[in-house]
Write a protein that holds these residues in place. Structure first.
Motif, PDB file in Angstrom:
ATOM      1  N   VAL A 170       0.837  -1.193   0.000  1.00  0.00           N
ATOM      2  CA  VAL A 170       0.000   0.000   0.000  1.00  0.00           C
ATOM      3  C   VAL A 170       0.875   1.247   0.000  1.00  0.00           C
ATOM      4  CG1 VAL A 170      -1.826   1.239   1.246  1.00  0.00           C
ATOM      5  CG2 VAL A 170      -1.746  -1.247   1.327  1.00  0.00           C
ATOM      6  N   LEU A 171       0.500   2.205  -0.851  1.00  0.00           N
ATOM      7  CA  LEU A 171       1.188   3.486  -0.891  1.00  0.00           C
ATOM      8  C   LEU A 171       0.340   4.463  -0.084  1.00  0.00           C
ATOM      9  CD1 LEU A 171       3.763   4.213  -2.385  1.00  0.00           C
ATOM     10  CD2 LEU A 171       2.375   5.009  -4.301  1.00  0.00           C
ATOM     11  N   VAL A 172       0.917   5.040   0.967  1.00  0.00           N
ATOM     12  CA  VAL A 172       0.166   5.977   1.794  1.00  0.00           C
ATOM     13  C   VAL A 172       0.631   7.385   1.448  1.00  0.00           C
ATOM     14  CG1 VAL A 172      -0.411   6.637   4.165  1.00  0.00           C
ATOM     15  CG2 VAL A 172       0.057   4.240   3.622  1.00  0.00           C
ATOM     16  N   CYS A 173      -0.281   8.234   0.997  1.00  0.00           N
ATOM     17  CA  CYS A 173       0.083   9.586   0.582  1.00  0.00           C
ATOM     18  C   CYS A 173      -0.345  10.568   1.669  1.00  0.00           C
ATOM     19  CB  CYS A 173      -0.609   9.954  -0.724  1.00  0.00           C
ATOM     20  SG  CYS A 173      -0.449   8.671  -1.965  1.00  0.00           S
ATOM     21  N   ASN A 174       0.634  11.255   2.231  1.00  0.00           N
ATOM     22  CA  ASN A 174       0.335  12.199   3.298  1.00  0.00           C
ATOM     23  C   ASN A 174       0.902  13.564   2.949  1.00  0.00           C
ATOM     24  OD1 ASN A 174      -0.480  13.281   5.673  1.00  0.00           O
ATOM     25  ND2 ASN A 174       0.928  12.106   6.983  1.00  0.00           N
ATOM     26  N   LYS A 175       0.048  14.520   2.636  1.00  0.00           N
ATOM     27  CA  LYS A 175       0.443  15.888   2.254  1.00  0.00           C
ATOM     28  C   LYS A 175       1.573  15.864   1.224  1.00  0.00           C
ATOM     29  CE  LYS A 175      -0.982  17.799   6.644  1.00  0.00           C
ATOM     30  NZ  LYS A 175      -0.563  17.951   8.029  1.00  0.00           N
ATOM     31  N   GLY A 176       1.402  15.106   0.176  1.00  0.00           N
ATOM     32  CA  GLY A 176       2.397  15.069  -0.904  1.00  0.00           C
ATOM     33  C   GLY A 176       3.475  14.029  -0.693  1.00  0.00           C
ATOM     34  N   ALA A 177       3.746  13.683   0.583  1.00  0.00           N
ATOM     35  CA  ALA A 177       4.798  12.697   0.843  1.00  0.00           C
ATOM     36  C   ALA A 177       4.215  11.300   0.664  1.00  0.00           C
ATOM     37  CB  ALA A 177       5.321  12.867   2.258  1.00  0.00           C
ATOM     38  N   LYS A 178       5.006  10.437   0.046  1.00  0.00           N
ATOM     39  CA  LYS A 178       4.512   9.078  -0.180  1.00  0.00           C
ATOM     40  C   LYS A 178       5.318   8.079   0.643  1.00  0.00           C
ATOM     41  CE  LYS A 178       2.384   9.763  -4.596  1.00  0.00           C
ATOM     42  NZ  LYS A 178       2.600  10.002  -5.967  1.00  0.00           N
ATOM     43  N   GLN A 179       4.594   7.226   1.342  1.00  0.00           N
ATOM     44  CA  GLN A 179       5.264   6.243   2.168  1.00  0.00           C
ATOM     45  C   GLN A 179       4.764   4.866   1.765  1.00  0.00           C
ATOM     46  OE1 GLN A 179       4.145   6.607   6.247  1.00  0.00           O
ATOM     47  NE2 GLN A 179       5.585   5.041   6.920  1.00  0.00           N
ATOM     48  N   TYR A 180       5.688   3.949   1.610  1.00  0.00           N
ATOM     49  CA  TYR A 180       5.296   2.613   1.164  1.00  0.00           C
ATOM     50  C   TYR A 180       5.161   1.690   2.365  1.00  0.00           C
ATOM     51  CZ  TYR A 180       5.766  -1.895  -1.148  1.00  0.00           C
ATOM     52  OH  TYR A 180       5.567  -3.168  -1.580  1.00  0.00           O
ATOM     53  N   LYS A 181       4.050   0.969   2.413  1.00  0.00           N
ATOM     54  CA  LYS A 181       3.879  -0.002   3.498  1.00  0.00           C
ATOM     55  C   LYS A 181       3.679  -1.367   2.890  1.00  0.00           C
ATOM     56  CE  LYS A 181       1.958   2.659   7.273  1.00  0.00           C
ATOM     57  NZ  LYS A 181       0.755   2.970   8.036  1.00  0.00           N
ATOM     58  N   GLY A 182       4.493  -2.303   3.268  1.00  0.00           N
ATOM     59  CA  GLY A 182       4.366  -3.643   2.702  1.00  0.00           C
ATOM     60  C   GLY A 182       4.170  -4.683   3.784  1.00  0.00           C
TER      61      GLY A 182
END
Ligand code: SAM
Length: 185
Positions: A170-182
């Motif tokens: 899952v790609l979590v998008c927070n205020k433009g920043a993208k964080q990958y969670k696997g």
């Protein structure tokens, strides 16, 4: 433009099913769902939350009298496809329906009144067997959009699934920043 009208919603009995009508409508390309029946703020709230998280433009809105609503829709040049097992075969009529510019797809809950059959421009059967409004709506939309809706992107999503052969990405998008969670299965 394709929107859905769910008629005859009952708060306790149908909350889960009407939610699924809305989620299937959204996932399979409709712009929104009008809901007729008992007032159910939780239902609209729940769908709105899903849209906020998973993106795209989609509305869920309750309406009062469906007869007046349908009359107004038709007055504005809109057409109606009512899904019912008694109708014409979807595979025979969907090509013609696809040419309509403004379409309201109607699904019922329990018994649908005769007036809807008469108001509809098309009474459409997704098989002539009894099943579910979610199944009927999904197959209808997929036929209507010819499968193109399957690749649709939902803009502004806070989360986005990265398809994975095994496990959950899952790609979590927070205020433009993208964080990958696997997560592996
Ligand atoms: N006996 C009910 C009636 O008189 O319409 C059937 C209710 S069914 C549980 C709920 C809804 O699912 C229907 O109003 C219709 O929109 C949809 N549905 C069920 N089977 C269908 C079929 N084979 N084709 C198209 N729509 C169907």
């Amino acid at each position: 433009m394709v929107v859905v009208l769910r008629i005859g919603h009952r708060c306790v009995r149908d909350q889960r099913l009407t939610t699924h009508v809305c989620l299937a409508a959204r996932a399979f390309g409709a712009e929104g769902v009008y809901i007729h029946g008992e007032k159910d703020e939780k239902l609209v709230e729940g769908v709105t939350k899903v849209v906020g998280k998973w993106g795209g433009k989609f509305f869920a809105q309750q309406i009062g009298n469906w007869v007046a609503f349908v009359k107004e829709w038709k007055g504005q040049g809109g057409k109606i496809a009512h899904l019912t097992m008694y109708g014409e075969k979807v595979q025979d009529v969907v090509g013609k329906i696809r040419k309509e510019k403004k379409l309201l797809v109607v699904v019922g809950a329990e018994k649908v009144e005769k007036e809807m059959y008469l108001a509809a421009d098309y009474n459409v059967a997704v098989t002539s067997q009894p099943h579910s409004e979610v199944a009927a709506l999904t197959i209808f939309l997929d036929r209507y959009f010819e499968g193109n809706e399957l690749g649709r992107e939902f803009g502004g999503a806070k989360v986005k699934i990265v398809p994975n052969k095994c496990g959950k990405s899952v790609l979590v998008c927070n205020k433009g920043a993208k964080q990958y969670k696997g997560e592996m299965c």
